[in-house]
Design an enzyme around this catalytic site. Structure first.
Site, PDB file in Angstrom:
ATOM      1  N   GLU A 166      47.748  21.500  21.112  1.00  0.00           N
ATOM      2  CA  GLU A 166      46.437  21.395  21.760  1.00  0.00           C
ATOM      3  C   GLU A 166      45.631  22.655  21.428  1.00  0.00           C
ATOM      4  OE1 GLU A 166      46.159  21.725  26.135  1.00  0.00           O
ATOM      5  OE2 GLU A 166      44.910  19.918  26.067  1.00  0.00           O
ATOM      6  N   LYS A 170      43.027  26.861  44.383  1.00  0.00           N
ATOM      7  CA  LYS A 170      42.987  28.095  43.571  1.00  0.00           C
ATOM      8  C   LYS A 170      42.251  27.783  42.272  1.00  0.00           C
ATOM      9  CE  LYS A 170      44.761  30.521  40.620  1.00  0.00           C
ATOM     10  NZ  LYS A 170      43.979  31.012  39.451  1.00  0.00           N
ATOM     11  N   CYS A 224      41.055  18.151  28.266  1.00  0.00           N
ATOM     12  CA  CYS A 224      42.462  17.788  28.090  1.00  0.00           C
ATOM     13  C   CYS A 224      42.606  16.457  27.355  1.00  0.00           C
ATOM     14  CB  CYS A 224      43.178  17.749  29.429  1.00  0.00           C
ATOM     15  SG  CYS A 224      42.276  16.837  30.671  1.00  0.00           S
ATOM     16  N   GLU A 257      48.607  17.305  35.843  1.00  0.00           N
ATOM     17  CA  GLU A 257      47.685  16.780  34.838  1.00  0.00           C
ATOM     18  C   GLU A 257      47.581  17.867  33.774  1.00  0.00           C
ATOM     19  OE1 GLU A 257      45.158  16.203  32.601  1.00  0.00           O
ATOM     20  OE2 GLU A 257      43.512  16.350  34.033  1.00  0.00           O
TER      21      GLU A 257
HETATM   22  P1  NDP Z   1      46.748  27.713  32.705  1.00  0.00           P
HETATM   23  O1  NDP Z   1      47.604  26.509  32.768  1.00  0.00           O
HETATM   24  O2  NDP Z   1      47.407  29.033  32.604  1.00  0.00           O
HETATM   25  O3  NDP Z   1      45.786  27.775  33.981  1.00  0.00           O
HETATM   26  C1  NDP Z   1      45.506  26.726  34.863  1.00  0.00           C
HETATM   27  C2  NDP Z   1      45.485  27.244  36.294  1.00  0.00           C
HETATM   28  O4  NDP Z   1      46.803  27.633  36.703  1.00  0.00           O
HETATM   29  C3  NDP Z   1      44.628  28.479  36.499  1.00  0.00           C
HETATM   30  O5  NDP Z   1      44.050  28.429  37.788  1.00  0.00           O
HETATM   31  C4  NDP Z   1      45.644  29.585  36.393  1.00  0.00           C
HETATM   32  O6  NDP Z   1      45.212  30.776  36.970  1.00  0.00           O
HETATM   33  C5  NDP Z   1      46.814  28.994  37.145  1.00  0.00           C
HETATM   34  N1  NDP Z   1      48.107  29.554  36.825  1.00  0.00           N
HETATM   35  C6  NDP Z   1      48.467  30.344  35.778  1.00  0.00           C
HETATM   36  N2  NDP Z   1      49.788  30.626  35.841  1.00  0.00           N
HETATM   37  C7  NDP Z   1      50.271  30.005  36.940  1.00  0.00           C
HETATM   38  C8  NDP Z   1      51.572  29.890  37.529  1.00  0.00           C
HETATM   39  N3  NDP Z   1      52.636  30.471  36.989  1.00  0.00           N
HETATM   40  N4  NDP Z   1      51.715  29.160  38.648  1.00  0.00           N
HETATM   41  C9  NDP Z   1      50.657  28.530  39.204  1.00  0.00           C
HETATM   42  N5  NDP Z   1      49.408  28.598  38.698  1.00  0.00           N
HETATM   43  C10 NDP Z   1      49.211  29.319  37.563  1.00  0.00           C
HETATM   44  O7  NDP Z   1      45.730  27.547  31.544  1.00  0.00           O
HETATM   45  P2  NDP Z   1      44.939  28.728  30.802  1.00  0.00           P
HETATM   46  O8  NDP Z   1      43.675  28.895  31.482  1.00  0.00           O
HETATM   47  O9  NDP Z   1      45.771  29.953  30.641  1.00  0.00           O
HETATM   48  O10 NDP Z   1      44.760  28.093  29.373  1.00  0.00           O
HETATM   49  C11 NDP Z   1      45.821  28.144  28.424  1.00  0.00           C
HETATM   50  C12 NDP Z   1      45.852  26.907  27.578  1.00  0.00           C
HETATM   51  O11 NDP Z   1      46.124  25.801  28.399  1.00  0.00           O
HETATM   52  C13 NDP Z   1      44.531  26.570  26.931  1.00  0.00           C
HETATM   53  O12 NDP Z   1      44.398  27.217  25.730  1.00  0.00           O
HETATM   54  C14 NDP Z   1      44.616  25.097  26.785  1.00  0.00           C
HETATM   55  O13 NDP Z   1      45.266  24.751  25.599  1.00  0.00           O
HETATM   56  C15 NDP Z   1      45.461  24.663  27.945  1.00  0.00           C
HETATM   57  N6  NDP Z   1      44.687  24.136  29.070  1.00  0.00           N
HETATM   58  C16 NDP Z   1      44.723  22.821  29.275  1.00  0.00           C
HETATM   59  C17 NDP Z   1      44.016  22.260  30.298  1.00  0.00           C
HETATM   60  C18 NDP Z   1      44.047  20.814  30.525  1.00  0.00           C
HETATM   61  O14 NDP Z   1      43.330  20.310  31.388  1.00  0.00           O
HETATM   62  N7  NDP Z   1      44.826  20.102  29.783  1.00  0.00           N
HETATM   63  C19 NDP Z   1      43.166  23.047  31.171  1.00  0.00           C
HETATM   64  C20 NDP Z   1      43.209  24.475  30.898  1.00  0.00           C
HETATM   65  C21 NDP Z   1      43.947  24.958  29.882  1.00  0.00           C
HETATM   66  P3  NDP Z   1      44.421  31.816  36.033  1.00  0.00           P
HETATM   67  O15 NDP Z   1      43.165  31.177  35.596  1.00  0.00           O
HETATM   68  O16 NDP Z   1      44.150  32.952  36.912  1.00  0.00           O
HETATM   69  O17 NDP Z   1      45.342  32.142  34.908  1.00  0.00           O
END
Ligand code: NDP
Length: 494
Positions: A405, A200, A308, A274
């Protein structure tokens, strides 16, 4: 001040040098054909969501809609998991490792052949500079498939038991910061180990995962071995809680990671997480300053800081703090912000309006708490989502910009006097993903590496990735490793 450049209306952050300026060097987007609509990739074919719902994906540099993409719901998740199960039982599970390896090699080679197409598409959908998607994301994605292809017929020699078995169906949820690369990090080890996958991608960056699905077709991968479900958070949640999935691998925010942990407790499914980070990049007084400055820039401004393991907290020894910060500011004045497709661009667009709002909110909090904010002279393009490279000095450990973060091009600078203080401050975070150390002394590198509570410690470099090297965190940065022999263990029942 340099003038406007390129399609995105990009403007150099570079301080005024009236003598000369870069000419625009945009990569052509003709190599990419973007369809008006994309379906889900299930059982080897593309098709609409069961309820026909779609969502738009846009170019964050221009806000221009790129395509409409199918929005997966529960019936689509059911279908994809069933296809993955059938492929696991009938084809992929029983297939000898040497045969699986051939498919992985084929995918890797096609990725190389279509590298420019992937790079342009990634920059369009994500906003990252083309020089990064071209030189980092795409080559590393191919390298992950090559590396894991090599393991597929040697799993019994990985030191993970004499007859390690695949787990079955892997559900994999990935974020928007490295859309293709994270797909490769997830798929390559899972497939090498004999699992089938339901992936996904993030809602804002579905296009390169769908192109990778097309590559799977092109490589003749048996139907159902890889399935790609585009959609939003609920599709990810449905995949995580699906009883037909044996293992979940998630990369994303700590908040969602915790939700997933709770949802999976007691199910017996395997899980790797992660998550986020707030890494310290530690610069000692004997470090070569120019090299360290390059490492600081690469640490936090690579990929607009949407990383990250970004070195978002600079810990610099007090005696050299002024020199390092002055040189850093000079260097930031030369960075070029603007059109992601321009080959001279260093800083691209922020991936979404939501992320831009989050960065703006946290940086406003930094100012309100008393830190001093600085950015190079920089006019931002009028359309799209942009944030100037930003440095905060006078930061205390209690400030939100030192604890949370930000996931943007924002650096918080703190100082220390002794190595012990550097360690204490570096470890003063709920996260534990990565750290950097800059010093001429080899013994100090080892001393620091033993004490820093981080999954990865880089010495005199930063943000260096290799498929053979395990990557992952401690505490709120998650658990489990990706890459290397350790990464294979997450997909095997040894
Ligand atoms: P999320 O953790 O929400 O998204 C990561 C993935 O998980 C996306 O594919 C998302 O789908 C999906 N997802 C969202 N909610 C659920 C759930 N309840 N169960 C399973 N999967 C889910 O990150 P965001 O994109 O919302 O970013 C928010 C914050 O997270 C950022 O501002 C940043 O600080 C942090 N972040 C950190 C990352 C890292 O690698 N450390 C990577 C990305 C974000 P969808 O995109 O459709 O919401």
């Amino acid at each position: 001040m340099a003038g406007k450049q390129g399609q995105g209306g990009g403007v150099a952050a570079r301080a005024a040098d009236p003598a000369w300026d870069y000419a625009p060097a945009p990569e052509s987007r003709d190599i990419v054909t973007i369809a008006a609509e994309y379906g889900l990739f299930t059982d080897g074919e593309f098709g609409p969501a069961a309820d026909g719902r779609q969502f738009p994906t846009i170019n964050p540099a221009t806000e221009e809609p790129l395509a409409r993409v199918a929005l997966a719901g529960q019936p689509d998740v059911d279908r994809a998991v069933a296809a993955a199960r059938a492929a696991y039982q009938r084809v992929w599970g029983p297939m000898p490792g040497a045969e699986r390896a051939k498919y992985l090699y084929r995918i890797a080679r096609i990725l190389q052949e279509r590298a420019r197409e992937f790079a342009v598409l990634e920059s369009l959908d994500n906003g990252k500079p083309i020089k990064e998607s071209r030189d980092v994301d795409v080559p590393l994605a191919a390298a992950h498939f090559f590396y894991h292809a090599g393991w597929a017929d040697k799993l019994e020699y990985a030191g993970l038991g004499s007859a390690p078995r695949p787990l079955g169906v892997a559900g994999q949820v990935i974020p928007w910061n490295f859309p293709l690369l994270m797909a490769a990090w997830k798929l390559a080890p899972a497939l090498a180990a004999g699992n089938t996958c339901v992936l996904k991608p993030a809602e804002t960056t579905p296009l390169t995962a769908l192109l990778l699905a097309e590559v799977c077709q092109q490589a003749g991968l048996p139907p159902g071995v890889v399935n790609v479900l585009t959609g939003a958070g609920p599709a990810g949640a449905a995949l995580v809680s699906h009883p037909g999935v044996d293992k979940i691998a998630f990369t994303g925010s700590t908040e969602v990671g915790k939700e997933i942990s709770r949802a999976m407790a007691g199910t017996g499914k395997r899980l790797t997480l992660e998550l986020g980070g707030k890494a310290a990049n530690v610069v000692f007084d004997d470090a070569p300053v120019d090299q360290a400055v390059e490492g600081i820039v690469n640490g936090i401004f690579f990929n607009q800081g949407h990383v990250c393991c970004a070195g978002s907290r600079l810990l610099v020894q007090e005696s050299v703090a002024d020199t390092v910060v002055d040189r850093l500011k000079d260097r930031l004045g030369t960075l070029r912000l603007g059109d992601p497709l321009d080959k001279n661009t260093d800083i691209g667009a922020i991936n979404s309006r939501e992320q831009l709002d989050k960065i703006s909110e946290l940086t406003a909090a930094g100012e309100a708490e008393g830190a001093e904010r600085w950015s190079p002279p920089c006019r931002l393009p009028e359309k799209g989502y942009w944030f100037a490279p930003t440095v905060f000095t006078g930061v205390s450990q209690s400030y939100r910009i030192a604890r949370e973060e930000i996931f943007g091009p924002v650096l918080s600078v703190l100082t220390f006097r002794t190595p012990e203080e550097a360690v204490a401050k570096a470890n003063n975070t709920p996260y534990g993903l990565s750290a950097g150390v800059w010093t001429e002394k080899g013994s100090r590198i080892l001393w620091m590496a033993q004490r820093l509570r981080a999954g990865v410690v880089w010495a005199n470099t930063y943000n260096r990735f290799d498929p053979a090297s395990p990557f992952g965190g401690y505490r709120e940065s998650g658990f489990g490793r990706e890459g290397g022999r350790h990464g294979l263990a997450a997909y095997l029942d040894a």
